[in-house]
Design a protein around this motif. Structure first.
Motif, PDB file in Angstrom:
ATOM      1  N   UNK A  97       4.515   0.812   2.866  1.00 39.94           N
ATOM      2  CA  UNK A  97       5.361   1.099   4.024  1.00 39.94           C
ATOM      3  C   UNK A  97       6.808   1.220   3.579  1.00 39.94           C
ATOM      4  N   UNK A  98       7.583   1.939   4.373  1.00 40.48           N
ATOM      5  CA  UNK A  98       8.963   2.211   3.981  1.00 40.48           C
ATOM      6  C   UNK A  98       9.919   1.962   5.149  1.00 40.48           C
ATOM      7  N   UNK A  99      10.997   1.278   4.843  1.00 40.85           N
ATOM      8  CA  UNK A  99      12.110   1.133   5.779  1.00 40.85           C
ATOM      9  C   UNK A  99      13.286   1.911   5.199  1.00 40.85           C
ATOM     10  N   UNK A 100      13.833   2.836   5.974  1.00 44.70           N
ATOM     11  CA  UNK A 100      15.005   3.578   5.514  1.00 44.70           C
ATOM     12  C   UNK A 100      16.225   3.003   6.208  1.00 44.70           C
ATOM     13  N   UNK A 101      17.228   2.599   5.407  1.00 48.87           N
ATOM     14  CA  UNK A 101      18.444   2.045   5.994  1.00 48.87           C
ATOM     15  C   UNK A 101      19.620   2.986   5.814  1.00 48.87           C
ATOM     16  N   UNK A 102      20.462   3.046   6.841  1.00 50.87           N
ATOM     17  CA  UNK A 102      21.694   3.826   6.760  1.00 50.87           C
ATOM     18  C   UNK A 102      22.775   3.080   7.531  1.00 50.87           C
ATOM     19  N   UNK A 129      -0.124 -10.520  -4.297  1.00 52.86           N
ATOM     20  CA  UNK A 129       1.153 -10.852  -3.677  1.00 52.86           C
ATOM     21  C   UNK A 129       1.705  -9.650  -2.924  1.00 52.86           C
ATOM     22  N   UNK A 130       2.597  -9.963  -1.999  1.00 51.87           N
ATOM     23  CA  UNK A 130       3.314  -8.908  -1.298  1.00 51.87           C
ATOM     24  C   UNK A 130       4.613  -8.643  -2.063  1.00 51.87           C
ATOM     25  N   UNK A 131       5.089  -7.409  -1.996  1.00 49.72           N
ATOM     26  CA  UNK A 131       6.335  -7.071  -2.677  1.00 49.72           C
ATOM     27  C   UNK A 131       7.295  -6.419  -1.691  1.00 49.72           C
ATOM     28  N   UNK A 132       8.522  -6.945  -1.669  1.00 48.39           N
ATOM     29  CA  UNK A 132       9.598  -6.277  -0.941  1.00 48.39           C
ATOM     30  C   UNK A 132      10.471  -5.631  -2.006  1.00 48.39           C
ATOM     31  N   UNK A 139      11.561  -6.208  10.487  1.00 50.28           N
ATOM     32  CA  UNK A 139      10.345  -5.653   9.881  1.00 50.28           C
ATOM     33  C   UNK A 139       9.390  -6.791   9.586  1.00 50.28           C
ATOM     34  N   UNK A 140       8.129  -6.457   9.387  1.00 47.57           N
ATOM     35  CA  UNK A 140       7.186  -7.472   8.947  1.00 47.57           C
ATOM     36  C   UNK A 140       6.522  -6.991   7.672  1.00 47.57           C
ATOM     37  N   UNK A 141       6.105  -7.953   6.891  1.00 46.14           N
ATOM     38  CA  UNK A 141       5.429  -7.631   5.641  1.00 46.14           C
ATOM     39  C   UNK A 141       4.195  -8.508   5.560  1.00 46.14           C
ATOM     40  N   UNK A 142       3.034  -7.877   5.478  1.00 48.10           N
ATOM     41  CA  UNK A 142       1.782  -8.626   5.392  1.00 48.10           C
ATOM     42  C   UNK A 142       1.438  -8.921   3.941  1.00 48.10           C
ATOM     43  N   UNK A 143       0.541  -9.878   3.769  1.00 47.86           N
ATOM     44  CA  UNK A 143       0.108 -10.253   2.421  1.00 47.86           C
ATOM     45  C   UNK A 143      -0.433  -9.028   1.692  1.00 47.86           C
ATOM     46  N   UNK A 144      -0.193  -8.978   0.404  1.00 43.99           N
ATOM     47  CA  UNK A 144      -0.708  -7.918  -0.478  1.00 43.99           C
ATOM     48  C   UNK A 144      -0.166  -6.521  -0.198  1.00 43.99           C
ATOM     49  N   UNK A 188       2.333 -13.035  10.189  1.00 46.43           N
ATOM     50  CA  UNK A 188       2.451 -12.225   8.980  1.00 46.43           C
ATOM     51  C   UNK A 188       3.140 -13.037   7.887  1.00 46.43           C
ATOM     52  N   UNK A 189       3.011 -12.598   6.656  1.00 47.77           N
ATOM     53  CA  UNK A 189       3.618 -13.321   5.553  1.00 47.77           C
ATOM     54  C   UNK A 189       5.122 -13.449   5.748  1.00 47.77           C
ATOM     55  N   UNK A 190       5.725 -12.325   6.067  1.00 47.64           N
ATOM     56  CA  UNK A 190       7.175 -12.326   6.281  1.00 47.64           C
ATOM     57  C   UNK A 190       7.482 -11.578   7.572  1.00 47.64           C
TER      58      UNK A 190
END
Lengths: 350, 349
Positions: free
Chosen positions: B231-236, B213-216, B35-40, B9-11
């Motif tokens: 996609x969403x990552x919720x942090x606490x 591009x991918x965006x974080x 987590x992983x983040x794919x292209x686009x 994956x991209x990231x």
């Protein structure tokens, strides 16, 4: 003129308020330019606008924390404008303010107890024991433990500090409280706690609130009526539900469009007004309608004539030519121009 | 340099852990985040202040060391290449070229002493070995692409000549000038007025599509998430508590904290015609974390024992991940925003 305010008499009356700042070289900045509104007893008026709209200056001028250049402000039957500073003092007790930043509005060198006691010492002749009881009561009102009186501000979170600031504002049982972006600096979970707290307090105390914010959704939740401000002037007023659901001024509609709907599918497919351009400098406002340079519906008349305040059903007005020219909305919602299939998503003005 | 694996994956972030020394001892600000983040794709990390979301973003490309932090465990692979432990020189090559950044305060990220055109051109010259003329042309092109009128002229202006919204556009032009494959945006619209925020988000969405591009995207605002995320990552409290595709997250939040955040949005209350529901209590301090589930002292569904003794693992549930032992039983009835009374809950606060 000195009759006691009975039912129907507004608690706060602001007429043609102007605040002008001298910015040098003979130039004047009209931060607030002919603003009129009222707030009834126990009512909340939401004042919405973006940075540079003059909303905070309006709040400060109402309390004369900024000196108005022209216009009149009445609290009950007392005219606030024109009072000498000696005569302002008893009035300070009746009008209070809560600021946005709970980190800078409390004195870091004083305990919470001392900060809450201070206004009581200055403005009342209560005994020490009576004052202590009032301080405890105030902390109780904002749902903080009375054990906190010996602690310092740095021991508290943002939300707790804002509770303390609210307790300090409410402790003299004021008739009017100006709340200047009181929840904007807070996290969403804390923001809702504070909003609910304010609503609860108001129900109990029947205080009049002038609630200043940039977030139309928050204002819709807390305010009975809403006034929308752009470049120093009010562009729309009315019952909050109507202003939010059926905005009659394109700027209000743009503010409404800017609030994302918490539903990805609907948010991504809805028709929206996305404003182009920047807010013009208040030093050199556009002719005619001040919003016309960013308005997606601007017509030739908008550059030539200052729009009159078109009265709306259910109260309030919209200062916009669209009601009498072009599509002739006649008091209807601007959203019908967006949703009626006239325009594609998103509508970007330029 | 290792050759990037074709299928990687991209990231790919695994068990990323970041610690900071404090007077109270070493605190863990990012705790085994994966987590992983794919292209686009657009991944949003959402959380409140102190959740660790911004530090997560900064630590991906070695930007926490200068702030006193340390990546103490975990791995960050960008196109198959490990970034953790890379020397600053190698990271410098990647930052700005393959990975672009936008931060909350555009003014503090732009140099007031140089024109915006020069600042963009400088990045292009450094990373692309472009000549002066070519780099300047690219700067103007980028300013034009982010919607700055008379870009050729405006490129010669200094940052203070731009309004807040326009500066953020300049920042975006700067971040995207070298065609990065990944854009890390840390609360890029938080300091902006609401109408300017809406326009900036539209711009980012358009550029994301156009530039492949991918965006974080780091944000505290679930409204923004609804607008742009895939996609969403919720942090606490330094941990990931939920990870899901955006539609699932909004339709059926699996973690009570996510449900609470949704219910606390003024828009939710207005949509449902219900009163605003807050989350009681406050975010715990990193050096005073509660036992068991870190959210349990604020959770209306917390049960003594089950939620309070053992740390809760992140686990697979439906199409996502959740860190809650009660998700299934709370689902029926679903843990809707503003869900009612605690179920034999432990004392809150």
């Amino acid at each position: 003129m000195t009759t006691t305010p009975g039912a129907g008499a507004p608690k706060l009356r602001v007429e043609d308020l102007e605040v002008t700042f001298d910015v040098g070289r003979g130039k004047k900045l009209h931060a607030v330019d002919g603003v009129s509104f009222h707030v009834d007893e126990g009512e909340t008026l939401g004042l919405v606008g973006e940075s540079g709209s003059g909303k905070s200056t309006t709040g400060m001028a109402v309390l004369r924390l900024t000196e108005p250049t022209a216009g009149r402000v009445h609290l009950g039957d007392t005219e606030v404008t024109g009072l000498r500073s000696r005569r302002m003092r008893p009035l300070r007790k009746r009008m209070q303010i809560v600021f946005q930043d709970p980190y800078s509005s409390l004195d870091p060198s004083m305990t919470i107890g001392q900060q809450l006691d201070e206004p009581l010492k200055v403005h009342t002749s209560l005994s020490k024991d009576e004052r202590r009881a009032r301080v405890d009561e105030a902390l109780d009102t904002v749902k903080l433990s009375t054990r906190y009186t010996t602690r310092y501000p740095n021991e508290f979170s943002g939300g707790q500090r804002q509770r303390i600031a609210i307790a300090r504002a409410m402790i003299l049982d004021p008739e009017l409280v100006v709340l200047d972006e009181p929840v904007s600096a807070l996290d969403v979970s804390t923001q809702s706690q504070i909003v609910n707290l304010l609503l609860g307090i108001q129900e109990q105390a029947r205080t009049s609130f002038l609630f200043i914010a940039h977030d139309l959704a928050v204002v819709r939740l807390v305010s009975d009526r809403t006034a929308v401000m752009y470049l120093g002037q009010l562009v729309e007023t009315g019952p909050s539900a109507r202003v939010y659901d059926a905005p009659a001024h394109p700027y209000t509609a743009a503010l409404n469009s800017a609030i994302p709907i918490p539903d990805p599918d609907r948010q991504r497919t809805r028709d929206r007004i996305v404003l182009g351009g920047d807010q013009p400098s208040p030093l050199n406002p556009p002719s005619g309608c001040r919003f016309r340079t960013r308005c997606p519906f601007a017509m030739p008349v908008c550059a030539e004539e200052v729009p009159p305040q078109h009265p709306l059903e259910g109260g309030g007005y919209a200062a916009c030519h669209l009601h009498t020219h072009g599509p002739e909305l006649r008091g209807g919602s601007v959203l019908q121009l967006v949703e009626g299939g006239h325009l594609t998503t998103p509508l970007v003005s330029r | 340099m290792t050759t990037p694996a074709v299928t990687a994956p991209l990231l790919q972030v695994e068990d990323l852990t970041v610690q900071f020394p404090t007077p109270d001892g070493l605190i863990t600000v990012v705790d085994h985040v994966s987590f992983t983040l794919d292209a686009n794709r657009v991944l949003c990390i959402v959380g409140e202040s102190g959740s660790g979301k911004s530090v997560t973003a900064l630590s991906l490309v070695g930007l926490v060391q200068s702030r006193g932090g340390r990546v103490s465990a975990g791995s960050v692979k960008f196109r198959g290449t490990e970034l953790v432990g890379q020397p600053e020189k190698a990271l410098n090559r990647i930052r700005g070229r393959d990975i672009g950044f936008i931060f909350q305060e555009p003014m503090s990220s732009l140099n007031p002493a140089f024109t915006v055109g020069d600042q963009i051109a400088e990045v292009v010259r450094r990373h692309r070995r472009a000549g002066r003329k070519e780099a300047w042309a690219r700067a103007v092109e980028m300013l034009d692409r982010v919607g700055i009128a008379s870009a050729a002229q405006r490129a010669k202006d200094y940052p203070h000549r731009f309004s807040g919204g326009m500066r953020q556009r300049v920042m975006i032009a700067l971040a995207l000038a070298c065609d990065p494959k990944l854009l890390i945006a840390d609360e890029p619209t938080t300091a902006l007025d609401v109408t300017i925020q809406a326009r900036t988000l539209e711009l980012l969405k358009t550029l994301q599509r156009e530039q492949d591009m991918a965006v974080l995207f780091i944000t505290h605002d679930l409204g923004v998430v609804a607008d742009i995320a895939d996609d969403v990552v919720v942090m606490y409290a330094s941990q990931v508590v939920e990870h899901a595709p955006v539609r699932d997250l909004f339709r059926r939040p699996q973690h009570p904290y996510t449900a609470g955040l949704l219910a606390a949005m003024p828009q939710s209350a207005l949509e449902n015609g219900s009163p605003l529901v807050g989350i009681p209590g406050v975010v715990p301090q990193p050096h005073r974390l509660p036992s068991g589930c870190r959210f349990h002292p604020r959770c209306t569904h917390a049960q003594a024992g089950r939620c309070t003794s053992e740390p809760v693992e992140l686990r697979r549930l439906d199409g996502g991940l959740v860190r809650c032992v009660r998700s299934e039983e709370l689902r029926d009835p679903a843990p809707v925003p503003g869900a009612p009374a605690p179920i034999e809950g432990v004392a809150v606060q």
